[in-house]
Design a protein around this motif. Structure first.
Motif, short mmCIF file in Angstrom:
data_model
loop_
_atom_site.label_atom_id
_atom_site.label_comp_id
_atom_site.label_asym_id
_atom_site.label_seq_id
_atom_site.Cartn_x
_atom_site.Cartn_y
_atom_site.Cartn_z
N TRP A 40 138.13 16.83 105.78
CA TRP A 40 137.99 17.15 104.36
C TRP A 40 139.28 17.80 103.90
O TRP A 40 139.62 18.91 104.30
CB TRP A 40 136.79 18.07 104.13
CG TRP A 40 135.49 17.36 104.36
CD1 TRP A 40 134.82 17.24 105.55
CD2 TRP A 40 134.72 16.64 103.39
NE1 TRP A 40 133.68 16.50 105.38
CE2 TRP A 40 133.59 16.13 104.05
CE3 TRP A 40 134.88 16.41 102.03
CZ2 TRP A 40 132.62 15.38 103.38
CZ3 TRP A 40 133.91 15.66 101.37
CH2 TRP A 40 132.80 15.16 102.04
N ASP B 192 141.51 22.13 93.13
CA ASP B 192 140.56 23.14 93.57
C ASP B 192 139.14 22.86 93.09
O ASP B 192 138.37 23.78 92.79
CB ASP B 192 141.00 24.54 93.10
CG ASP B 192 142.32 24.97 93.71
OD1 ASP B 192 142.58 24.55 94.85
OD2 ASP B 192 143.08 25.70 93.05
N PRO C 98 141.67 19.59 101.30
CA PRO C 98 141.56 20.41 100.08
C PRO C 98 142.19 19.71 98.89
O PRO C 98 143.25 19.10 98.98
CB PRO C 98 142.30 21.69 100.44
CG PRO C 98 142.28 21.74 101.94
CD PRO C 98 142.33 20.31 102.40
N SER C 99 141.50 19.79 97.74
CA SER C 99 142.00 19.15 96.53
C SER C 99 143.02 20.02 95.83
O SER C 99 142.93 21.25 95.85
CB SER C 99 140.83 18.86 95.57
OG SER C 99 141.29 18.38 94.34
N ASP D 21 136.63 19.68 94.29
CA ASP D 21 135.96 19.26 95.51
C ASP D 21 137.00 18.72 96.48
O ASP D 21 137.93 18.03 96.07
CB ASP D 21 134.93 18.17 95.21
CG ASP D 21 133.77 18.69 94.38
OD1 ASP D 21 133.39 19.85 94.59
OD2 ASP D 21 133.26 17.94 93.52
N PRO D 22 136.84 19.00 97.76
CA PRO D 22 137.78 18.44 98.74
C PRO D 22 137.62 16.93 98.84
O PRO D 22 136.58 16.36 98.52
CB PRO D 22 137.38 19.13 100.05
CG PRO D 22 135.95 19.52 99.87
CD PRO D 22 135.79 19.82 98.40
N THR D 23 138.68 16.29 99.28
CA THR D 23 138.68 14.83 99.44
C THR D 23 138.31 14.48 100.87
O THR D 23 138.83 15.06 101.83
CB THR D 23 140.07 14.26 99.11
OG1 THR D 23 140.40 14.59 97.77
CG2 THR D 23 140.08 12.75 99.28
#
Length: 569
Positions: free
Chosen positions: A98, A104, A100-101, A106-108
């Motif tokens: 996962w 900030d 981090p986006s 949702d994570p990808t």
């Protein structure tokens, strides 16, 4: 004298610790998503789910010994179990991470699929691939390896343009490997670029007990991620909405319903052009994905995993660009095209004063529509076509006054908006109701065109053609034609009868009852009603002036009502 020789410069503990660290690093498993996640995220900034697949060809079945680089590479990239492995089977491993986006939110989700060529059919192995990893071994003849590599590359779809990473456990030079494998002759439409990476850090020391380099493998994987094709940026659309959007987007045709100047063949041409534009967008999206992304292996994810939920939410359905799914959609759109009008419609321009002739013109229009809906376009049966032709004529045609005669005038834009919806009914089945188009190629905001709104437009007042004919032909003519008649009624206006009622009430309130003259004072006077003036035979008085003003207001009010309602007569 102190001894400052060899043992002062060589610390056995440091050497052993470094050797142990290299050994552990070499033997450790490698989460591929950890290596490539950041690179893939930068190259696909809008993606909520990253799906990346590499084809691994270790030639293990061709090796004549164990303990080689093929075993090392397989153990590194394809362990049977690991906390970050969400799916594992013979010849297949799926790694997760996962990422981090940057926003900030949702994570990808990054999924890396490793597929071994030794297991499964060749078509399954190469489907949805993003890159190729080929391991060269000294224990296999060059001729055999060259044939093996080129057979693999020929199975890659033309246009995929995948990067090729060559891992070498030999001590040959780069030029020797390139020549022996024939890398200078590879098809650029299948393999866009290649890179040679030597797994031994010290190429000069030919000892077989050395460690393969974990660092160089990581660098090779990062290069593959940086060179692999970007994920298509797709949008799932309802095909009917896509067609309607193209119709409304054409220059000068903002809304076919509001454009009364369009003829029947103009409408047909716009519809067929919208179908062609929709087909072109769908075909362009399909052609942008020759490799078949996303790979079919992600369909094996456990349904209880969050990763499976993200895949279903953000990735297109598996095989969306395959001929099996794309061709039926394209074929259905092509079958929606409408034939042009070839019949002479000049009879619509004839006017008439007789009701029977107007009724005949209306019936002739209905028959013409029935013929088009059935035999010309094969859209529906005769019974349904008769009902639809009646509704179309009543709702989408008006009575127009030309001089002293009337004629039936169809609004072809409204008529064909209904016909378009009937034609597009064939796109209601699940297999051909939606399609994927490229967001970067589609610049028109999709319109949510509801079927009810299209079938029952409110462009005309709520009055049928039969009611118009009845009002126009049955009401007695005025003896004097003081009302100004229009030369032609181009279209019926939308009349808000609530507003008209309010205006009438306001006018009535202006006629104060206390201003009316008494009946006893008006019996000896005569008034010229036709001219709207009052002339007293005797001496004018207050009552006569008040009545004169009242009559003037009544005439003004009546003229206003006539102007509002003359379109019906």
């Amino acid at each position: 004298m102190q001894n400052t020789g060899y043992f002062d410069k060589f610390d056995i503990d440091i050497t052993m610790r470094e050797r142990y660290e290299k050994q552990e690093s070499s033997r450790s498993r490698l989460n591929v998503s950890n290596i490539v996640g950041d690179t893939l995220g930068r190259r696909n900034p809008d993606a909520q789910c990253l799906c990346w697949k590499i084809i691994l060809c270790t030639q293990m079945s061709s090796a004549h010994e164990t303990g080689t680089a093929s075993l090392w590479l397989t153990s590194k990239l394809m362990p049977s179990s690991d906390d970050d492995v969400i799916s594992s089977s013979p010849g297949l491993v799926i790694w997760r991470k996962w990422v981090p986006s940057q926003s900030d939110i949702d994570p990808t989700c990054c999924l890396s699929v490793i597929r071994d060529t030794a297991v499964g059919s060749r078509d399954e192995v190469v489907s949805g691939a993003s890159g190729i990893l080929f391991l060269v071994s000294e224990s296999i003849s060059w001729n055999h390896q060259r044939v093996h590599l080129h057979n693999l590359l020929m199975s890659i779809p033309s246009g995929a343009c995948l990067p090729l990473l060559i891992l070498c456990d030999s001590y040959d030079s780069s030029s020797v490997i390139i020549n022996e494998l024939g890398l200078q002759d590879i098809d650029k439409l299948r393999v866009s670029s290649f890179l040679l990476v030597f797994l031994r850090e010290n190429q000069q020391r030919k000892h077989m007990d050395g460690f393969f380099s974990d660092t160089r493998l990581r660098e090779g994987l990062q290069w593959l991620a940086g060179e692999s094709p970007s994920q298509p940026n797709l949008q799932c659309v309802k095909i009917r909405e896509l067609v309607h959007t193209h119709i409304s987007s054409f220059s000068g045709v903002q809304d076919i319903i509001s454009n009364s100047k369009l003829g029947p063949n103009d409408c047909i041409s716009l519809f067929n052009k919208a179908l062609d534009c929709s087909i072109q967008e769908i075909v362009a999206a399909v052609n942008s994905n020759p490799g078949g992304w996303p790979c079919p292996e992600i369909g094996l994810l456990d349904k209880s995993f969050d990763e499976d939920r993200v895949v279903k939410s953000y990735l297109p359905t598996l095989g969306w660009s395959s001929n099996v799914k794309a061709q039926p959609i394209i074929h259905a759109l092509q079958n929606c095209k409408l034939p042009t009008f070839t019949d002479d419609l000049s009879w619509l321009a004839r006017g008439s004063k007789a009701r029977q002739e107007i009724e005949n013109q209306k019936t002739q229009l209905e028959s013409f529509l029935i013929q088009y809906l059935t035999h010309t376009s094969n859209m529906m049966g005769v019974s349904l076509a008769a009902k639809e032709a009646y509704v179309i004529t009543q709702r989408c045609a008006r009575l127009e006054l030309c001089g002293t005669s009337y004629r039936v005038v169809p609004h072809w834009g409204m008529i064909f908006r209904r016909i378009f919806n009937w034609r597009l009914i064939c796109l209601s089945s699940r297999d051909v109701s939606t399609a994927y188009i490229s967001e970067c190629d589609h610049h028109i905001p999709l319109q949510n065109v509801g079927t009810e709104a299209c079938l029952y437009p409110s462009y005309y007042p709520d009055i049928s053609l039969d009611e118009m004919i009845s009002l126009s032909c049955d009401l007695p003519r005025l003896a004097n034609d003081e009302r100004p008649r229009p030369e032609a009624l181009h279209r019926l206006p939308q009349i808000n009868f609530d507003d008209e009622t309010t205006n009438l009430r306001d006018a009535e309130r202006n006629l104060r009852l206390d201003e009316l003259p008494s009946m006893t004072t008006t019996t000896t006077r005569t008034y010229d009603i036709n001219n709207g003036k009052s002339e007293a035979l005797g001496k004018p008085n207050k009552e006569a002036d008040a009545l004169s003003k009242l009559l003037e207001q009544c005439n003004l009010l009546q003229d206003g009502i006539d102007k509002k309602l003359f379109v019906y007569f």
